[in-house]
Design a protein around this motif. Structure first.
Motif, mmCIF file in Angstrom:
data_model
loop_
_atom_site.group_PDB
_atom_site.id
_atom_site.type_symbol
_atom_site.label_atom_id
_atom_site.label_comp_id
_atom_site.label_asym_id
_atom_site.label_seq_id
_atom_site.Cartn_x
_atom_site.Cartn_y
_atom_site.Cartn_z
ATOM 1 N N ASP A 176 0.818 -1.219 0.000
ATOM 2 C CA ASP A 176 0.000 0.000 0.000
ATOM 3 C C ASP A 176 0.849 1.265 0.000
ATOM 4 O OD1 ASP A 176 -2.288 -1.542 0.032
ATOM 5 O OD2 ASP A 176 -2.668 -1.286 2.179
ATOM 6 N N ARG A 177 2.114 1.144 0.324
ATOM 7 C CA ARG A 177 3.019 2.285 0.321
ATOM 8 C C ARG A 177 3.973 2.267 -0.868
ATOM 9 N NH1 ARG A 177 0.462 1.363 4.256
ATOM 10 N NH2 ARG A 177 -0.125 2.919 5.820
ATOM 11 N N GLY A 178 3.580 1.523 -1.889
ATOM 12 C CA GLY A 178 4.275 1.581 -3.169
ATOM 13 C C GLY A 178 5.370 0.560 -3.376
ATOM 14 N N HIS A 179 5.635 -0.277 -2.395
ATOM 15 C CA HIS A 179 6.691 -1.282 -2.536
ATOM 16 C C HIS A 179 6.144 -2.514 -3.261
ATOM 17 C CE1 HIS A 179 9.490 0.776 0.221
ATOM 18 N NE2 HIS A 179 8.388 1.140 0.868
ATOM 19 N N THR A 180 6.912 -3.045 -4.194
ATOM 20 C CA THR A 180 6.521 -4.274 -4.891
ATOM 21 C C THR A 180 7.604 -5.350 -4.800
ATOM 22 O OG1 THR A 180 7.383 -3.367 -6.983
ATOM 23 C CG2 THR A 180 5.006 -3.093 -6.537
ATOM 24 N N LYS A 181 8.802 -4.954 -4.481
ATOM 25 C CA LYS A 181 9.903 -5.903 -4.334
ATOM 26 C C LYS A 181 10.183 -6.042 -2.831
ATOM 27 C CE LYS A 181 11.751 -4.704 -8.849
ATOM 28 N NZ LYS A 181 12.865 -4.085 -9.622
ATOM 29 N N ILE A 182 9.537 -7.051 -2.253
ATOM 30 C CA ILE A 182 9.497 -7.183 -0.796
ATOM 31 C C ILE A 182 10.058 -8.539 -0.379
ATOM 32 C CG2 ILE A 182 7.987 -7.202 1.234
ATOM 33 C CD1 ILE A 182 5.968 -5.573 -0.483
ATOM 34 N N GLY A 183 11.008 -8.528 0.536
ATOM 35 C CA GLY A 183 11.586 -9.766 1.040
ATOM 36 C C GLY A 183 10.876 -10.255 2.298
ATOM 37 N N LEU A 184 11.087 -11.521 2.614
ATOM 38 C CA LEU A 184 10.611 -12.125 3.864
ATOM 39 C C LEU A 184 11.821 -12.792 4.501
ATOM 40 C CD1 LEU A 184 8.228 -12.872 5.751
ATOM 41 C CD2 LEU A 184 7.987 -14.974 4.431
ATOM 42 N N ALA A 185 12.228 -12.312 5.674
ATOM 43 C CA ALA A 185 13.536 -12.696 6.208
ATOM 44 C C ALA A 185 13.464 -13.338 7.580
ATOM 45 C CB ALA A 185 14.429 -11.454 6.294
ATOM 46 N N GLY A 186 14.345 -14.339 7.788
ATOM 47 C CA GLY A 186 14.699 -14.796 9.117
ATOM 48 C C GLY A 186 13.730 -15.718 9.827
ATOM 49 N N LEU A 187 12.750 -16.286 9.126
ATOM 50 C CA LEU A 187 11.846 -17.208 9.816
ATOM 51 C C LEU A 187 11.916 -18.605 9.216
ATOM 52 C CD1 LEU A 187 9.217 -17.521 7.774
ATOM 53 C CD2 LEU A 187 8.520 -15.396 8.852
ATOM 54 N N GLN A 204 0.429 -14.618 -0.691
ATOM 55 C CA GLN A 204 -0.906 -14.288 -1.179
ATOM 56 C C GLN A 204 -1.094 -12.777 -1.305
ATOM 57 O OE1 GLN A 204 -3.119 -16.762 -2.206
ATOM 58 N NE2 GLN A 204 -3.971 -14.926 -3.195
ATOM 59 N N ALA A 205 -0.533 -12.020 -0.382
ATOM 60 C CA ALA A 205 -0.635 -10.563 -0.472
ATOM 61 C C ALA A 205 0.039 -10.052 -1.740
ATOM 62 C CB ALA A 205 -0.009 -9.915 0.763
ATOM 63 N N LEU A 206 1.203 -10.626 -2.054
ATOM 64 C CA LEU A 206 1.888 -10.235 -3.293
ATOM 65 C C LEU A 206 1.050 -10.607 -4.515
ATOM 66 C CD1 LEU A 206 5.587 -11.263 -2.482
ATOM 67 C CD2 LEU A 206 4.669 -8.944 -2.624
ATOM 68 N N LEU A 207 0.536 -11.824 -4.532
ATOM 69 C CA LEU A 207 -0.263 -12.272 -5.676
ATOM 70 C C LEU A 207 -1.525 -11.427 -5.837
ATOM 71 C CD1 LEU A 207 0.085 -16.143 -5.223
ATOM 72 C CD2 LEU A 207 1.111 -14.751 -7.039
ATOM 73 N N ASP A 208 -2.168 -11.083 -4.728
ATOM 74 C CA ASP A 208 -3.371 -10.253 -4.804
ATOM 75 C C ASP A 208 -3.072 -8.876 -5.391
ATOM 76 O OD1 ASP A 208 -4.827 -12.298 -3.724
ATOM 77 O OD2 ASP A 208 -5.019 -11.414 -1.724
ATOM 78 N N ALA A 209 -1.820 -8.433 -5.250
ATOM 79 C CA ALA A 209 -1.418 -7.139 -5.790
ATOM 80 C C ALA A 209 -0.836 -7.264 -7.200
ATOM 81 C CB ALA A 209 -0.403 -6.488 -4.862
ATOM 82 N N ASP A 234 22.620 -12.333 2.447
ATOM 83 C CA ASP A 234 22.195 -13.068 1.262
ATOM 84 C C ASP A 234 21.588 -12.132 0.214
ATOM 85 O OD1 ASP A 234 23.015 -15.420 2.455
ATOM 86 O OD2 ASP A 234 20.999 -16.013 3.106
ATOM 87 N N TYR A 235 20.815 -11.143 0.672
ATOM 88 C CA TYR A 235 20.226 -10.186 -0.280
ATOM 89 C C TYR A 235 21.312 -9.353 -0.955
ATOM 90 C CZ TYR A 235 15.732 -11.154 2.048
ATOM 91 O OH TYR A 235 14.604 -11.761 2.562
ATOM 92 N N GLY A 236 22.331 -8.981 -0.179
ATOM 93 C CA GLY A 236 23.463 -8.248 -0.731
ATOM 94 C C GLY A 236 23.290 -6.743 -0.730
ATOM 95 N N ALA A 237 24.407 -6.049 -0.871
ATOM 96 C CA ALA A 237 24.409 -4.586 -0.833
ATOM 97 C C ALA A 237 23.663 -3.977 -2.009
ATOM 98 C CB ALA A 237 25.850 -4.076 -0.804
ATOM 99 N N LYS A 238 23.581 -4.704 -3.121
ATOM 100 C CA LYS A 238 22.925 -4.173 -4.309
ATOM 101 C C LYS A 238 21.596 -4.865 -4.573
ATOM 102 C CE LYS A 238 27.291 -2.815 -6.478
ATOM 103 N NZ LYS A 238 28.187 -2.931 -7.677
ATOM 104 N N THR A 239 20.914 -5.251 -3.505
ATOM 105 C CA THR A 239 19.641 -5.955 -3.639
ATOM 106 C C THR A 239 18.604 -5.130 -4.393
ATOM 107 O OG1 THR A 239 17.862 -6.997 -2.394
ATOM 108 C CG2 THR A 239 18.871 -5.074 -1.387
ATOM 109 N N GLU A 240 17.746 -5.830 -5.110
ATOM 110 C CA GLU A 240 16.643 -5.144 -5.780
ATOM 111 C C GLU A 240 15.493 -4.843 -4.822
ATOM 112 O OE1 GLU A 240 14.352 -7.432 -8.600
ATOM 113 O OE2 GLU A 240 14.811 -9.316 -7.579
ATOM 114 N N LEU A 241 15.516 -5.452 -3.655
ATOM 115 C CA LEU A 241 14.442 -5.245 -2.692
ATOM 116 C C LEU A 241 14.417 -3.803 -2.194
ATOM 117 C CD1 LEU A 241 14.887 -8.459 -0.488
ATOM 118 C CD2 LEU A 241 13.243 -8.107 -2.346
ATOM 119 N N THR A 242 13.201 -3.287 -2.035
ATOM 120 C CA THR A 242 13.050 -1.962 -1.423
ATOM 121 C C THR A 242 12.500 -2.085 -0.001
ATOM 122 O OG1 THR A 242 10.790 -1.674 -2.263
ATOM 123 C CG2 THR A 242 12.607 -0.921 -3.670
#
Length: 332
Positions: A176-187, A204-209, A234-242
């Motif tokens: 909802d705040r404009g992010h589309t490249k979202i990671g899920l970490a550490g679980l 599912q939240a990503l797919l719904d969007a 693992d994501y790295g300094a130049k990750t595409e994630l926002t």
């Protein structure tokens, strides 16, 4: 030889019934002088109250057992606070045992301790019992309830957040705040119920969007600070994630600190949402936006569940809230 109530009665020159009343603090049956004589005699004889024997006579225990998963987070602190707050006015003693982290043998030992102690009830904090250990607990005929774990598809009593919604709502907040490249970490989402449900909600939240989740956006871990550091590495300094949804507050701090070591600023270069919402979120800079669980309320509800069998609801979902702080920026 172990001193008995009869020994104390003989030494103090009173009846055994009076000794029993004094030692159990039943006021109104004796005077101060009598009480002092009894207690002085008990001390001189080295008397120690046999709680187990008294429980056999009264058929009532004042001990409540709490079995805690040794997950590397601080989730249990607030739950135990809630348990203690409710237990103390009810004259209940709280016994805390640790069952390791997915450790079947430690679980078995904790349950055996509970069964041998003849407690009035058991609360299990985020413990997913191995089948044999569950059978052992059920065979003891002691009331028990799971806290902070939703046992999907099993007819077992629990009081917990909706872990699917935790994953979904955390991800949706970022979408909802404009992010589309979202990671899920550490679980842990390969073997544990909690992680599996949160992963499903996230995807599912990503797919719904209209966003297709990428496998490299998810990173396994054990909910610890180190897991957060590893995920960010693992994501790295130049990750595409926002943005990153983190499996616990500790994971979020690990992600944030590792991002900083890469020269990334939170939230300008990377937004973070923590799961749990404990006081850790407020003592770091920037303060962490979180999906906050009602841990204290789970503890309160757990004790109430044990005390009032007539009003028991076998499965209860406690609310979650999103606390906005400083670790998320909006992409316009």
């Amino acid at each position: 030889m172990v001193a008995t109530i009869k020994d104390i009665a003989q030494k103090a020159g009173v009846s055994a019934a009076t000794v029993s009343r004094v030692l159990t603090n039943k006021e109104g049956f004796f005077g101060d002088k009598t009480a002092k004589k009894v207690r002085d005699a008990a001390k001189e004889l080295g008397y120690r109250k046999n709680t187990s024997a008294m429980e056999l006579v009264t058929k009532k225990s004042n001990d409540l057992a709490v079995i805690v998963n040794a997950t590397k987070t601080n989730f249990s602190n607030a739950i135990i606070d809630g348990i203690q707050e409710m237990a103390f006015p009810q004259n209940l003693n709280v016994i805390i045992l640790y069952a390791g982290d997915e450790d079947s043998e430690r679980q078995r030992r904790a349950i055996n301790t509970v069964v041998e102690r003849s407690v009035m009830g058991v609360l299990l904090l985020s413990v997913d019992l191995a089948p044999k250990n569950l059978e052992l607990l059920q065979s003891a005929n002691i009331p028990f309830c799971f806290l902070s774990i939703s046992l999907d598809g099993r007819n077992l009593p629990f009081i917990s957040s909706d872990d699917y919604q935790i994953g979904y709502q955390a991800t949706k907040y970022l979408l909802d705040r404009g992010h589309t490249k979202i990671g899920l970490a550490g679980l842990e989402y390969e073997h544990t119920i909690t992680g599996v449900l949160r992963l499903k909600g996230y995807r599912q939240a990503l797919l719904d969007a209209g966003v297709e989740p990428k496998s490299e956006w998810t990173s396994l871990g054990d909910y610890s600070y180190e897991a957060g550091q590893k995920s960010m590495t693992d994501y790295g300094a130049k990750t595409e994630l926002t943005a990153v949804v983190c499996g616990s507050d500790w994971v979020a701090i690990g992600v944030m600190n590792q991002a900083r070591s890469f020269g990334l600023a939170v939230p300008d270069d990377l937004s973070i949402v923590a799961i749990d919402g404990t006081n850790l979120c407020e003592i770091v800079q920037p303060q962490l936006t979180s999906v906050t669980q009602s841990f204290y309320d789970m503890g309160v509800a757990g004790v109430n569940w044990l005390l009032d069998s007539k009003k028991r609801v076998d499965q209860k979902i406690t609310p979650i809230t999103i606390n906005e702080r400083q670790s998320v920026r909006e992409i316009k």
